[in-house]
Each structure stands twice: as C-alpha cells, then as structure tokens.
Design a protein around this motif. Structure first.
Motif, short mmCIF file in Angstrom:
data_model
loop_
_atom_site.label_atom_id
_atom_site.label_comp_id
_atom_site.label_asym_id
_atom_site.label_seq_id
_atom_site.Cartn_x
_atom_site.Cartn_y
_atom_site.Cartn_z
N LYS A 171 36.79 6.31 -2.23
CA LYS A 171 37.93 6.68 -3.20
C LYS A 171 39.03 5.45 -2.49
N ARG A 172 39.22 4.70 -4.00
CA ARG A 172 40.85 4.14 -3.84
C ARG A 172 41.67 4.39 -4.93
N THR A 173 42.85 4.75 -4.58
CA THR A 173 43.85 4.84 -5.67
C THR A 173 44.61 3.55 -5.98
N ILE A 174 44.78 3.19 -7.45
CA ILE A 174 45.56 2.14 -7.48
C ILE A 174 46.91 2.38 -8.26
N ASN A 175 48.15 2.33 -7.74
CA ASN A 175 49.48 2.60 -8.13
C ASN A 175 50.41 1.28 -7.92
N PRO A 176 50.53 0.55 -9.24
CA PRO A 176 51.50 -0.50 -9.11
C PRO A 176 53.01 -0.09 -8.92
N TRP A 177 53.29 1.03 -9.14
CA TRP A 177 54.64 1.66 -9.00
C TRP A 177 54.53 2.95 -8.08
N THR A 178 55.58 3.48 -7.90
CA THR A 178 55.72 4.67 -6.99
C THR A 178 56.21 6.22 -7.80
N TRP A 179 56.56 5.80 -9.10
CA TRP A 179 57.30 6.96 -9.71
C TRP A 179 56.31 8.01 -9.76
N GLN A 180 54.97 7.97 -10.07
CA GLN A 180 53.86 8.60 -10.37
C GLN A 180 53.58 9.87 -9.39
N ASN A 181 54.16 9.31 -8.07
CA ASN A 181 53.89 10.08 -6.88
C ASN A 181 54.39 11.36 -6.96
N GLU A 182 55.76 11.34 -7.50
CA GLU A 182 56.52 12.82 -7.58
C GLU A 182 55.82 13.59 -8.66
N ARG A 183 54.89 13.08 -9.40
CA ARG A 183 54.29 13.66 -10.58
C ARG A 183 52.68 13.99 -10.32
#
Length: 129
Positions: free
Chosen positions: A3-15
C-alpha cells in the motif's frame, strides 16, 4: 499487499486522509455497503448525529472484521451525511478511529438531501488484504 499513499501536499494530514492510495499484490477486496446507525434488529436510529456516527463506525468495523479483514486495510471511505455542518464538530471521533487502526485511505464526503428513514450519516468503504 503493498500500500502506498500519494500526497502532493501536507494539509490533508490533519484531516486524516490521503489524496490517493495505490495497492499492489492484493489477495482479495471487500466492497462494503454503506453502514449507518442501524441496530442488529434492523431498526434505524433516530438519535443525534454524534450517536449515529459512533454506531455507523461500530457497524462498519463489525462488518470488516466479520468478513475476515482488518480496518487497517481500508483504502477508500465515502462519507454521506444529511448535514456536513452538523457532522463536522464530531469529525474527531472518526479521525481517532482512523488513527487507532492506522488506516490510510482516500476519502470523499458528500452532503445528501436524505438517507434511509431517520439516518443522518453513512460510511461506505473498500478494504483490501
């Protein structure tokens, strides 16, 4: 399963979600119908949003484990609610459950005009192993 997550930004982490989740070498996939605050006898809850969210989470977890999967294998979560404004103050409950199970999933939340009978929140998931 990989499993690999793709997050070009960091703002979704707190959500408590990921922008995308890639899975490889999956042995099986579980597609869960929307789970809501419905008692084992089939009675729909008429309680408040917080109570319904807690029961929907419990029902989803029971379904996943009964099927022989782990909540950690969730890769997709769709949230349907009759009021995002009413749900949002209780969102930390869902975030704590996600953290507890180390779930990394893509999420979509939709406000809908109605759900079955008296229901106010429904959780639909895809789980892999």
């Amino acid at each position: 399963m990989e499993k690999r997550t793709i997050n070009p930004w960091t703002w979704q982490n707190e959500r408590s979600y990921s922008q995308a989740v890639e899975v490889k070498n999956v042995t099986s996939t579980l597609y869960c119908s929307g789970q809501a605050a419905i008692d084992p006898d089939g009675t729909s809850s008429d309680k408040d949003m917080k109570s319904q969210l807690l029961q929907a989470i419990a029902n989803l977890e029971e379904l996943i484990t009964t099927a022989g999967y782990e909540c950690k294998g969730m890769v997709r979560l769709n949230i349907y609610t009759t009021s995002t404004q009413e749900l949002w103050p209780h969102f930390p409950i869902l975030q704590e459950w996600i953290e507890k199970h180390q779930i990394e999933q893509a999420v979509t939340m939709l406000e809908v005009t109605g759900l079955f009978e008296t229901l106010t929140v429904e959780l639909e998931a895809t789980v892999v192993k």
